[in-house]
Enzyme design. Sequence first.
Site, short mmCIF file in Angstrom:
data_model
loop_
_atom_site.label_atom_id
_atom_site.label_comp_id
_atom_site.label_asym_id
_atom_site.label_seq_id
_atom_site.Cartn_x
_atom_site.Cartn_y
_atom_site.Cartn_z
N ARG A 78 0.80 -1.13 -0.06
CA ARG A 78 0.24 -0.25 0.13
C ARG A 78 0.63 0.92 -0.05
NH1 ARG A 78 -2.75 3.23 4.33
NH2 ARG A 78 -4.75 3.67 3.53
N ASN A 155 -6.90 8.34 2.65
CA ASN A 155 -6.31 7.55 4.14
C ASN A 155 -6.92 7.99 4.68
OD1 ASN A 155 -4.46 6.07 5.46
ND2 ASN A 155 -4.15 8.03 6.75
N GLU A 156 -7.99 7.39 5.75
CA GLU A 156 -8.91 8.04 7.07
C GLU A 156 -9.38 9.16 7.13
OE1 GLU A 156 -5.63 7.75 9.94
OE2 GLU A 156 -5.35 5.37 10.13
N HIS A 222 -8.35 0.33 11.08
CA HIS A 222 -7.24 0.99 10.45
C HIS A 222 -7.28 -0.29 11.87
CE1 HIS A 222 -6.12 3.58 7.32
NE2 HIS A 222 -6.52 2.14 6.91
N TYR A 224 -5.81 0.04 15.50
CA TYR A 224 -4.86 0.12 16.44
C TYR A 224 -5.38 0.07 18.40
CZ TYR A 224 -2.28 1.66 12.44
OH TYR A 224 -1.48 2.38 10.68
N GLU A 251 -4.12 -1.09 7.51
CA GLU A 251 -3.18 -0.73 8.63
C GLU A 251 -3.27 -1.09 9.55
OE1 GLU A 251 -2.78 3.62 9.25
OE2 GLU A 251 -3.21 4.00 7.16
N TRP A 280 1.44 -1.39 9.12
CA TRP A 280 1.84 -0.41 8.64
C TRP A 280 3.25 -0.49 10.10
CZ3 TRP A 280 0.34 4.19 6.61
CH2 TRP A 280 1.39 5.58 6.53
#
Length: 449
Positions: A78, A155-156, A222, A224, A251, A280
């Site tokens: 990516r 992105n985001e 994503h 996290y 990610e 990531w």
Amino acid sequence: MRKRLSVAGAALLTVLAAVFAFVQPAHAAAGFSVANGRLYDANGTEFVMRGVNHAHTWYPQQTSSFANVKALGANTVRVVLASGDRWAKNSAADVSNVISLCKANRLICVLEVHDTTGYGEQSGAITLDRAVDYWLSIAAALNGQEKYVIVNIGNEPYGNQGYATWATDTSNAIKRLRAGGLAHTIMVDAPNWGQDWSFTMRDNAATVFNADPAKNTVFSIHMYGVFDTAAEITDYLGRFRSAGLPIVVGEFGFNHSDGNPDEDTILSYSQANRIGWLGWSWSGNGGGVEYLDMATNFDPAQLTSWGQRIFNGANGIKATAREASVYSGSTPSPTTPTPTTPPPTTPPPAGGCTASYTIVNQWQGGFQGEVKVTAGSAAVTGWTTKWTFANGQTVTQSWNTALSSSGATYTARNVDYNGRLGAGASTTFGFIGGWNGSNPAPAVTCTAS
């Protein structure tokens, strides 16, 4: 992921308001396509992403990174690009070069615009509509590359404020890209800095999918700090699987300033359910998250502990990645005539089916196995394989099969989507197991129905 603000608490899990129903397209020969919640390459072969993110726009001189991540086993990269609004614009010529690097290294390119990151909360962030302007401005670099490129719109695209319009804005962005002639598979990121703690993407995914005239959209979460328990990970990804909607983990890390994600569950659940992921990131992190570098100073000989985990650990890239079939010659090259007589190899069985057992990867105390089932000279509508471990091996998880055991004997049956095989055709299923002492491959029998 450039810099993230802490997420203010996790929302309670809620039940989806509706059952998603939609019609999926047939596989598109021009490039990647989506059907039944799965991603398929241009040959109609299912493709599961196993790769990493690479910050090309901030480190454009690090072109050797493509070869380095490929050498470590990745099948996808990516690539961070910029529209010119927050960071220097990546031109059409530069994007063409990135695509050529991906192709030269037999990687699938997921291209993303990073300038949208945290819109509504992050100063200078741009709208998805503005990101579409960028994609259309470099369409010449993208057109004709549908076999090798997936377009990740932005992105985001929202922070923790103003994200209520995510579904409408994302749908409109997809429609503009299609109207502008882009036929690629499109990837869309979740709001809330990509982590969707509000479940905005989850609960509106079917609406967005159906807004795509090509029905060729993949969703990206994503993971996290919001995803710090196994229950949160399996529930979120599982709801997409149950709804038949394509989802990837675009990610994730092993740690983050907003919490400690459960990377082991991300990897194991994704493997068991054929869900793609992109860790990531390769190298070059700043802003206090330098620990997310997989390689020190872009040097593949200096993998960090995170890099070792991603590439060489259980359910990591080396153990699970499969190169896209558009690179592996699963269809005849147009310059090579189709042979008129069969090659001098062992012919397929006369009837029924056969099975072969392979140890794909092995580490201390654990291993990944794969069984290939091949139909004989007649088509089959279902199959059952059986084997007995001789040294106390055990299977802890499996995919693409319904697996049961009685003592050391394991029985693996087809599931609904891989039971029908044409004459001579094959399918595979896999599993993760444990061993102690020795791990010889057992003999496998196959019975067709």
